[in-house]
Write an enzyme that holds these catalytic residues in place. Structure first.
Site, mmCIF file in Angstrom:
data_model
loop_
_atom_site.group_PDB
_atom_site.id
_atom_site.type_symbol
_atom_site.label_atom_id
_atom_site.label_comp_id
_atom_site.label_asym_id
_atom_site.label_seq_id
_atom_site.Cartn_x
_atom_site.Cartn_y
_atom_site.Cartn_z
ATOM 1 N N LYS A 20 -110.782 58.292 23.338
ATOM 2 C CA LYS A 20 -110.908 59.675 23.956
ATOM 3 C C LYS A 20 -109.317 60.131 24.220
ATOM 4 C CE LYS A 20 -111.548 59.836 28.585
ATOM 5 N NZ LYS A 20 -110.466 60.786 29.649
ATOM 6 N N ASN A 21 -108.593 59.228 24.724
ATOM 7 C CA ASN A 21 -107.123 59.394 25.419
ATOM 8 C C ASN A 21 -106.171 59.522 24.379
ATOM 9 O OD1 ASN A 21 -108.009 59.696 27.788
ATOM 10 N ND2 ASN A 21 -107.299 57.843 28.515
ATOM 11 N N CYS A 114 -107.932 65.693 40.865
ATOM 12 C CA CYS A 114 -109.323 65.309 40.421
ATOM 13 C C CYS A 114 -109.724 64.306 41.694
ATOM 14 C CB CYS A 114 -109.453 65.007 38.929
ATOM 15 S SG CYS A 114 -108.493 63.492 38.859
ATOM 16 N N ARG A 119 -102.573 64.232 40.776
ATOM 17 C CA ARG A 119 -102.320 64.567 39.283
ATOM 18 C C ARG A 119 -101.001 65.360 39.125
ATOM 19 N NH1 ARG A 119 -106.602 62.371 36.688
ATOM 20 N NH2 ARG A 119 -105.362 62.030 34.946
ATOM 21 N N PRO A 120 -99.926 65.407 39.984
ATOM 22 C CA PRO A 120 -98.864 66.191 39.572
ATOM 23 C C PRO A 120 -98.305 66.025 38.252
ATOM 24 C CG PRO A 120 -98.212 64.348 40.938
ATOM 25 C CD PRO A 120 -99.566 64.192 40.725
ATOM 26 N N VAL A 121 -97.434 66.818 37.889
ATOM 27 C CA VAL A 121 -96.911 67.122 36.505
ATOM 28 C C VAL A 121 -95.333 67.355 36.561
ATOM 29 C CG1 VAL A 121 -98.948 68.102 35.404
ATOM 30 C CG2 VAL A 121 -97.536 69.630 36.452
ATOM 31 N N LEU A 123 -92.999 65.361 36.437
ATOM 32 C CA LEU A 123 -92.138 64.495 35.229
ATOM 33 C C LEU A 123 -92.395 65.351 34.160
ATOM 34 C CD1 LEU A 123 -93.395 61.078 36.252
ATOM 35 C CD2 LEU A 123 -91.333 61.949 36.809
ATOM 36 N N ASP A 306 -107.806 52.284 33.939
ATOM 37 C CA ASP A 306 -109.229 52.699 33.408
ATOM 38 C C ASP A 306 -110.139 51.502 33.335
ATOM 39 O OD1 ASP A 306 -107.569 55.393 31.288
ATOM 40 O OD2 ASP A 306 -107.998 54.877 33.278
ATOM 41 N N ARG A 398 -117.906 62.508 30.001
ATOM 42 C CA ARG A 398 -116.831 62.977 29.411
ATOM 43 C C ARG A 398 -116.075 61.827 28.820
ATOM 44 N NH1 ARG A 398 -112.658 65.019 34.345
ATOM 45 N NH2 ARG A 398 -111.834 64.976 32.348
#
Ligand code: EPZ
Length: 421
Positions: A20-21, A114, A119-121, A123, A306, A398
């Protein structure tokens, strides 16, 4: 919801699906290629279907035949990613690098936080700014464009404060079409990064060092079409190996990449199992007396976050004291409360979970809180005495393709019951 009757031994082989990832980020990467692009071994998941919707909303033409996607992104409008969809699928944000590299302008909603964290962005954003992009956020939308008289992103030397998987992927995609050379220091080393680099190189990109903490990308003018198979899902494979260990069953997982499972295999062996290689990329789990061990989640090649929830279920029935430390996400211990409802003896202090193994769990109605937590609850249900009901399957769907069918194929007593509204 899923109904599971526990303490049923499993046997046989299970075929592992595509990752998936990796599939999600390769779909984002297909935006770099103005011609047709084919991805095979794509798992059939809710997240994949969501990503198809998002790319289609951007103007992509996508046809899905089984596990193969044919993607054409000739006509793309890089400023109309749908807010509601992107906010539900963090991986779609990674498209910002590809869209900016190809079109010089992009508007994309901020991915929501979530269950497992904020879950910042930053970077991702800092790296794009280092490559010459002007980036600002206005009412939840990230606006980015190359600035001044430059028509393209410029190669840059970027140091990531944290080896973020997504930020590394965003910046690799952005750098493939930038002017000059980009060096990413302290890059993430996950197998999915290597898969993305191989995919981009198959389209004509020039990338070295993927899989190490330094990735070097020399920008090219344009990329060409590609037909590419997605790697096997190491997390699904690990989840099934734990299913064998927790039910004391000898099972095999097939179409896997053993070297992607080194930390998972090491911990299964520390707990008392054996994992042996078999023909045609199969690994066999040989169960043993389960005993306690300690686990700390870390960026690859450390133990994968995970797999943390799945191992917590296993350690709940492993004799002795185990300590799990979750260092990657700030809120990824929410499955503890549900495992406790099944009789697990776990105490949480900060990002540590102290587990005292119990002889057996007991079936109970439980609620999944996030994707990997739902897998952990299914595993606990396979080992528990009596019946377990797992709700919150939208999380499970998911990330796992036909999980209950695959488990039934191994002999598990599990079925999906559609909840009466
Ligand atoms: C990817 O998420 C995976 N998702 C996650 O899998 C996985 O858990 C994670 O990598 C770590 O391996 C996909 O690939 C689609 P990160 P990503 O950026 O890229 C912080 C699953 O269950 N961070 O490596 O979002 C972040 O908050 C999912 O399949 C920043 O602070 O992970 C987290 O604490 C869950 N700023 C840590 O880094 C940033 O700009 C690791 O995040 C980016 C990240």
């Amino acid at each position: 919801m899923l109904e599971i009757w526990g303490r049923n031994p499993l046997q046989g082989k299970v075929e592992i699906s595509g990752a998936k990832n990796s599939a999600l980020v390769l779909m984002a990467g297909s935006l770099l290629c103005p011609e047709d692009c084919r991805l095979s071994n794509v798992p059939d998941l809710v997240d994949i279907r969501r990503m198809i919707q998002i790319l289609t909303a951007l103007g992509a033409k996508i046809s899905k035949t089984g596990n193969t996607l044919d993607i054409n992104v000739r006509e793309i409008n890089p400023t109309q990613a749908p807010y509601d969809l992107v906010s539900q699928l963090r991986a779609s944000f990674f498209a910002i690098g590809a869209l900016l590299a190809r079109f010089g302008v992009v508007r994309i909603p901020l991915p929501g936080g979530c269950a497992i964290g904020a879950r910042p962005v930053e970077l991702h954003v800092k790296g794009l700014q280092a490559m010459g992009a002007k980036v600002f956020i206005d009412s939840g939308i990230v606006h980015a464009h190359v600035q001044g008289n430059k028509s393209r992103l410029q190669g840059a030397k970027i140091y990531l404060d944290y080896p973020s998987v997504g930020a590394t992927e965003t910046l690799i995609m952005a750098a493939t079409l930038a002017e000059g050379e980009t060096i990413i220091e302290n890059a993430a080393q996950e197998p999915e990064i290597v898969d993305l680099a191989n995919f981009c190189c198959a389209m004509g990109a020039k990338i070295r060092g993927a899989g190490t903490n330094q990735v070097i990308i020399s920008g090219v003018e344009s990329l060409h079409s590609v037909d590419y198979p997605v790697i096997s899902d190491r997390i699904e494979a690990g989840t099934f190996l734990v299913a064998g260990a927790i039910t004391h069953s000898e099972i095999s997982v097939c179409s896997v990449v053993p070297e992607h499972l080194v930390p998972v295999i090491a911990k299964l062996e520390a707990i008392g199992c054996q994992v042996v290689a078999e023909s045609n990329n199969c690994l066999k789990l040989i169960p043993g007396e389960l005993k306690a061990t300690d686990i700390e989640t870390l960026p690859y090649p450390g133990f994968p976050t995970d797999m943390q929830a799945q191992f917590m279920a296993l350690l709940s029935v492993s004799e002795g004291h185990s300590l799990i430390t979750e260092t990657v996400f700030e809120n990824r211990l929410r499955h503890v409360a549900e495992l406790q409802r099944m009789g697990a003896n776990i105490r949480v202090k900060g990002n540590h979970a102290m587990i005292q193994g119990v002889p057996a769990l007991s079936g109970a109605p439980v609620m999944a809180t996030d994707l990997r937590a739902s897998a952990a609850l299914v595993l606990a249900g396979l080992a528990a005495q009596g019946k377990t009901i797992v709700r919150g399957l939208h999380h499970l769907d998911r990330g796992y393709e036909n999980l209950e069918a695959k488990l039934r194929g191994l002999g598990a007593k599990i079925q999906r019951i559609n909840q009466k509204i």
